[in-house]
Design a protein around this motif. Structure first.
Motif, short mmCIF file in Angstrom:
data_model
loop_
_atom_site.label_atom_id
_atom_site.label_comp_id
_atom_site.label_asym_id
_atom_site.label_seq_id
_atom_site.Cartn_x
_atom_site.Cartn_y
_atom_site.Cartn_z
N VAL A 1 0.86 -1.18 0.00
CA VAL A 1 0.00 0.00 0.00
C VAL A 1 0.90 1.23 0.00
CG1 VAL A 1 -1.67 1.32 1.34
CG2 VAL A 1 -1.88 -1.16 1.21
N TYR B 1 -3.22 6.62 -1.53
CA TYR B 1 -4.60 6.68 -1.05
C TYR B 1 -5.43 7.51 -2.00
CZ TYR B 1 -2.45 5.25 3.37
OH TYR B 1 -1.74 4.59 4.33
N PHE C 1 -10.44 7.68 0.19
CA PHE C 1 -9.91 6.68 1.12
C PHE C 1 -9.68 5.31 0.49
CE2 PHE C 1 -11.50 9.84 4.06
CZ PHE C 1 -10.49 9.90 5.00
N ARG C 2 -9.70 5.22 -0.81
CA ARG C 2 -9.31 3.97 -1.44
C ARG C 2 -7.83 3.72 -1.18
NH1 ARG C 2 -9.50 2.59 -7.95
NH2 ARG C 2 -8.31 0.65 -7.82
N LEU C 3 -7.48 2.48 -0.83
CA LEU C 3 -6.08 2.10 -0.65
C LEU C 3 -5.55 1.58 -1.98
CD1 LEU C 3 -6.18 0.22 2.79
CD2 LEU C 3 -5.77 2.64 2.35
N TRP D 1 -5.53 10.15 -6.51
CA TRP D 1 -4.94 9.48 -5.37
C TRP D 1 -3.63 10.19 -5.03
CZ3 TRP D 1 -0.43 6.31 -6.20
CH2 TRP D 1 -0.09 6.10 -7.54
N ALA E 1 -3.26 9.43 3.34
CA ALA E 1 -4.71 9.34 3.51
C ALA E 1 -5.27 10.73 3.75
CB ALA E 1 -5.05 8.42 4.67
N ASP F 1 -0.77 1.09 7.80
CA ASP F 1 -1.77 2.13 7.91
C ASP F 1 -3.14 1.52 7.64
OD1 ASP F 1 -0.02 4.09 8.52
OD2 ASP F 1 0.11 4.94 6.51
N ARG G 1 -7.46 1.55 7.22
CA ARG G 1 -8.53 2.35 6.63
C ARG G 1 -9.21 3.18 7.71
NH1 ARG G 1 -10.88 1.40 1.96
NH2 ARG G 1 -10.20 -0.76 1.95
#
Length: 265
Positions: free
Chosen positions: A30, A33, A37-39, A213, A217, A261, A263
């Protein structure tokens, strides 16, 4: 990473069938973001998170196929309107249509509207990966409806700031810039979302509906910013059909987010 297969039994029609399970981890860590909040790239395995019965089209996560299905939900699954979602469905569209049917089932089960909104948002991510932009727009509209309902009814599970922020981002994505800006005015001085809300305000004023992105986050952007209202994090767009990402796409920034990290919602 290779996928594995599990056998599930449909609780509606008792059909046994196989479901392919995607890898629990991705080859790439990961490292980014979405502003919603999509990883990235972890959330690129959504197509295998739900499965559809090949006989009656009941949809659920594979681990939930052992659960009891209420009678009114079975009636929904057997209805003509529900079944029509899968008519003339080509294999490439099946994962996204399955997520749409899943939301109908969860709605019938009485799931909290905040959770319905977040599920709809995740469906939008999958639809974009499959280049099904009309379905993506439908999922975003449903996310807007459910999250707005949660906010009005006070069903935000103690985090109205997240719901307000997501309503701003979702409506920016939909091109509903006035509504997006109105939602963000309710954010006030919430320290957790103040900085990303400012970033969204800039994008809204520019009437930019691109999905972006970034390195951090949204609720951590201000913490990592060297100065408030100063340096925005580098942004990259997510074009339709994109499922492969590499850390080099954020090479301009030296710091990488931690792999653990979690969500925010």
């Amino acid at each position: 990473m290779t996928n594995s297969t599990t056998v599930v039994a449909c609780p509606v029609c008792c059909t046994h069938f196989s479901h392919e399970i995607g890898p629990t981890t991705r080859d790439a860590q990961v490292f980014g973001y979405g502003l919603d909040f999509r990883l990235v790239p972890t959330d690129c395995s959504l197509a295998t998170e739900v499965t559809v019965c090949p006989r009656c089209s009941y949809v659920a996560p594979p681990e939930d196929f052992n659960g009891r299905v209420p009678g009114h939900v079975k009636e929904l699954v057997r209805s003509v309107e529900y079944g029509s979602q899968f008519e003339d469905c080509v294999p490439e569209e099946l994962p996204a249509r399955s997520w749409r049917a899943l939301i109908d089932i969860l709605d019938a089960k009485g799931l909290n509207p905040k959770d319905l909104g977040l599920t709809s948002l995740r469906g939008a991510w999958l639809a974009r990966e499959l280049n099904l932009l009309e379905l993506e727009e439908e999922f975003l509209a449903r996310a807007d409806f459910y999250l707005d309902d949660a906010l009005r009814r006070g069903l935000t599970k103690g985090n109205p700031g997240l719901v307000i922020y997501l309503l701003g981002e979702i409506n920016r994505r939909r091109g509903e810039f006035l509504r997006a800006k109105e939602m963000l005015t309710f954010q006030g001085n919430n320290p957790r979302y103040r900085y990303p809300a400012l970033l969204l305000t800039v994008l809204i004023e520019e009437e930019d509906s691109t999905p972006y992105w970034s390195l951090h986050a949204p609720d951590r952007m201000e913490h990592h910013s060297p100065r408030f209202k100063g340096l925005f994090p580098p942004l990259r767009s997510i074009p339709p059909g994109k499922t492969e990402f590499s850390p080099g796409e954020l090479a301009e920034t030296a710091e990488q987010p931690d792999e653990d990290d979690s969500r925010s919602y």
